[in-house]
Motif scaffolding. Sequence first.
Motif, short mmCIF file in Angstrom:
data_model
loop_
_atom_site.label_atom_id
_atom_site.label_comp_id
_atom_site.label_asym_id
_atom_site.label_seq_id
_atom_site.Cartn_x
_atom_site.Cartn_y
_atom_site.Cartn_z
N LEU A 179 -7.34 3.70 2.34
CA LEU A 179 -6.78 2.47 3.52
C LEU A 179 -8.48 2.14 3.85
O LEU A 179 -8.34 0.87 4.08
N ILE A 238 0.96 -1.23 0.05
CA ILE A 238 0.07 -0.03 -0.01
C ILE A 238 0.88 1.17 -0.21
O ILE A 238 2.21 1.16 0.30
N LEU A 250 -9.77 -0.32 1.52
CA LEU A 250 -9.14 -1.46 0.78
C LEU A 250 -9.49 -2.80 1.25
O LEU A 250 -9.62 -3.71 0.40
N ARG A 277 1.10 -1.07 -5.38
CA ARG A 277 0.44 -0.07 -4.60
C ARG A 277 -0.83 0.46 -5.03
O ARG A 277 -0.72 1.11 -6.02
#
Length: 451
Positions: free
Chosen positions: A381, A245, A384, A376
């Motif tokens: 986030l 990430i 995700l 990535r």
Amino acid sequence: MKAAVFRKAIPDEEEEEVCNVFDGEIDHSQTQTTSSRDTKNNLNGFFTSLLSMEEEEEHDTKKRARTISEEENVDTNRKKPRAVASSDVTGSEPVPQQRRLWVKDRSRAWWDECSRSDYPEEDFKRAFRMSKSTFELICDELKSAVAKEDTALRNAIPVRQRVAVCVWRLATGEPLRLVSKKFGLGISTCHKLVLEVCKAIKDVLMPKYLQWPDEESLQNVKETFEAVSGIQNVVGSMYTTHVPIIAPKISVAAYFNKRHTKRNQKTSYSITIQAVVNPRGVFTDLCIGWPGSMSDDQVLEKSLLYQRANNGGLLKGLWVAGGAGHPLLDWVLVPYTQQNLTWTQHAFNEKMSEVQRVAKEAFGRLKGRWACLQKRTEVKLQDLPTVLGACCVLHNICEIREEKMESELMVEVVDDEVLPENALRSDYAMKARDSISHNLLHHGLAGTSFL
């Protein structure tokens, strides 16, 4: 004008004095015996000049008033809108302009080509990592969740195109600007569609295609794993992998992957996926979203599977085959990790590696089929876990329908396992593992490659 008014209120003699003041041409040496005719002529001349002055003043006043009126009309015409001015000329009422909706025209040639019924099956599978029949199945399953209605401003994007945007984005991992060009949609629209379809997959398809096996299925799983390894009562192979990430804005240290950073010589941040896999490579349990700095045993302790197995007795008398990074528990069977192993222990580790290979290869197909997991991603986030869960569900659908994947897409999964501080947590499991190892070697079930 005042002289004319004043003139009517003055006697004759005073009129002569006034005339003397204003006329200036009367001779004072003349006698009073001057004839009345001359006096009348002079007075007539004076009054005539006064009247002329009055007329000139009135003319000037009217001229000034007319000029001011014209200027006011000009200013008024300038302030009037164009529509009103045209209506004054034509004499008709102004027509309101119709509101127009501006939509950028984008090419959809590539998607239109893929949507054709005669589009080659191999090309479609290469683009979307699945056959046309599987794609249509997914569209039918998600139709009620992702379909939108047409509005007065524009037509809704069809369900097939919505699903295709999401699947192609997950399969290729290409940036949103390329997704936009492929499907003729805006970048923000593509981003929104990916999240919407992933959420629909998680809500609609996950309960159907990602389930812990029932009693009948468990029996088949145990028999298959026993045929592979010789170990009885194994119901799943557990593995934990990392997905890279972008460095998050908060809790950066928690997502810092020290092991990947050291191995790749590049700062790495990651998020974890823990899964239990059956012999067919289908995920039966998932735990997604814990930071990459956590070890495998820490991720396991956070999972719902751990709570159900320890507290609810879900896996009583059964085994989940783990790796070296997992602890030895009443229901988790792991290889020996100490130095100077015996032949019996080597034999057991060899058979455990065959069970572990099932999970590693499943993750290799997962990352190979959905290339967005290899790089990535641009996804935030907090979104995700939903995207990763959608990838796992789509993986299960492809595995259940036996979708073949090209060998060049296969990814070798490498995750650095760290031995837990407390690796041996169950006396029962220690004795059971020793017994299994002894039976494998002395009953001829263990191979000889460890020699």
